[in-house]
Write an enzyme that holds these catalytic residues in place. Structure first.
Site, short mmCIF file in Angstrom:
data_model
loop_
_atom_site.label_atom_id
_atom_site.label_comp_id
_atom_site.label_asym_id
_atom_site.label_seq_id
_atom_site.Cartn_x
_atom_site.Cartn_y
_atom_site.Cartn_z
N ARG A 203 15.76 -29.72 6.16
CA ARG A 203 15.36 -28.74 7.16
C ARG A 203 14.94 -29.48 8.43
NH1 ARG A 203 12.64 -27.04 2.34
NH2 ARG A 203 13.41 -25.04 1.54
N HIS A 298 20.46 -25.88 10.30
CA HIS A 298 20.69 -25.26 9.00
C HIS A 298 22.17 -25.22 8.63
CE1 HIS A 298 17.20 -24.03 6.80
NE2 HIS A 298 17.84 -23.08 6.17
N HIS A 324 14.64 -25.65 -3.00
CA HIS A 324 14.50 -24.21 -3.22
C HIS A 324 13.72 -23.95 -4.50
CE1 HIS A 324 16.86 -22.96 0.12
NE2 HIS A 324 18.00 -23.44 -0.33
N TYR A 333 26.14 -20.54 -1.76
CA TYR A 333 27.07 -21.60 -1.43
C TYR A 333 28.27 -21.67 -2.38
CZ TYR A 333 22.78 -22.99 0.93
OH TYR A 333 21.65 -23.00 1.70
#
Length: 337
Positions: A203, A298, A324, A333
């Protein structure tokens, strides 16, 4: 003659002219040290100026944000987003003439979300964040006894998960990584930033907050402090390690300013540690140079996850690398992998 002491006007700036005049009149009745006042009768003690009465909206918001920071360990960026979302609801509730959160209803919340879409043209993802904030805030205030009922209990989350993330293919990634030019003043920094951002699937805030001790060059891993102060180890490829090492050896010493730079890896031209906003700016600038559209930090994170799954990585491994908490987030994804 004795010097007269300046009178102090305790009226806050936001008072109306009438109130300010009344306060000034009260201040003028304070005893003076001048000789001209010796024959006057002793004035009565002036009334103390009333302090501003706190709004009944404030305390629950302050308690909620403190809970999010202390108990939940939310990052500063998350706290700022929560505060902004609640402020928007607070303002609209006050404009309707309400004076406390006790007046909040499901209908008011629904109308507020509609206004975010129609009047402020907010994206669906931003509205979804507002919904999440309002749900958590209402649950907290209901539990704390501020609200008798939870007006957000049946509030539904917009179906944002149907929108797939933007992903770059290998050629586009290479175009972006090759965009910085040796003639650029911060060439080595930008190369290291882009390489590390993609190689670790990081991030923007994680990259900006990274210290020099976070990277272990011999083991080829970096220690990342993610959301909720959750720490994870992420393997980093050799190209990214070489780029970071060269930046640390050749450019960072020139950027570093004692007492300003600290231990952060990435510094600005003035020696200040960069912020997540600067990371966004660097990525956007080089994406534009490479002729790529709709690319942000991102996007590199999404591309990293997609490439990992396409290469045969287990979904649980990708979840751990991305930091996550739920594996369902990574299911996005799989459609491109």
């Amino acid at each position: 003659p004795m010097t007269q002491r300046p009178s102090f006007n305790p009226a806050p700036r936001h008072q109306t002219p009438a109130n300010r005049l009344a306060t000034q009149t009260a201040s003028s009745r304070l005893p003076r040290t001048s000789a001209t006042t010796t024959n006057r009768p002793s004035p009565s003690k002036p009334r103390p100026t009333k302090a501003r009465k706190p709004s009944r909206f404030e305390a629950p918001v302050r308690d909620f944000l403190t809970y999010c920071k202390v108990e939940c360990g939310f990052a500063p960026a998350t706290l700022a987003a929560y505060a902004g979302d609640i402020r928007d609801l607070w303002v609209e509730l006050a404009q309707l003439g309400h004076t406390s959160w006790e007046d909040l209803t499901h209908e008011i919340i629904t109308e507020h979300l509609k206004n975010l879409r129609d009047q402020r043209n907010m994206e669906l993802t931003s509205i979804a964040r507002h919904v999440a904030t309002i749900r958590v805030f209402c649950r907290f205030t209901h539990t704390a006894g501020v609200l008798e009922d939870n007006p957000a209990e049946w509030l539904e989350q917009p179906e944002t998960w149907q929108k797939l993330p933007t992903v770059m293919h290998d050629e586009q990634v290479q175009q972006l990584l090759s965009a910085p030019q040796p003639s650029d003043a911060l060439y080595l920094r930008d190369v290291a930033l882009l390489e590390l951002l993609y190689a670790g699937g990081l991030r923007a805030s994680e990259l900006a907050d990274m210290d020099t001790a976070a990277i272990h060059f011999e083991l080829g891993v970096c220690r990342i402090m993610g959301k909720g102060n959750k720490e994870r180890l992420v393997p980093i490829g050799r190209p990214a390690l070489r780029a970071v090492q060269r930046y640390l050896d050749e450019l960072r010493p020139d950027l570093e300013k004692p007492g300003i730079s600290g231990e952060r890896i990435f510094l600005s031209r003035t020696g200040q540690p960069i912020t997540r906003v600067v990371v966004w700016q660097v990525v956007k600038r080089h994406a534009k140079r490479a002729g790529l559209k709709d690319v942000h930090p991102h996007t590199l994170r999404h591309s990293f996850a997609t490439q990992m799954l396409a290469g045969g990585a287990d979904l649980r491994v990708v979840r751990e690398l991305l930091g996550h908490s739920s594996i369902n987030t990574c299911l996005l994804y799989t459609s491109d992998a």
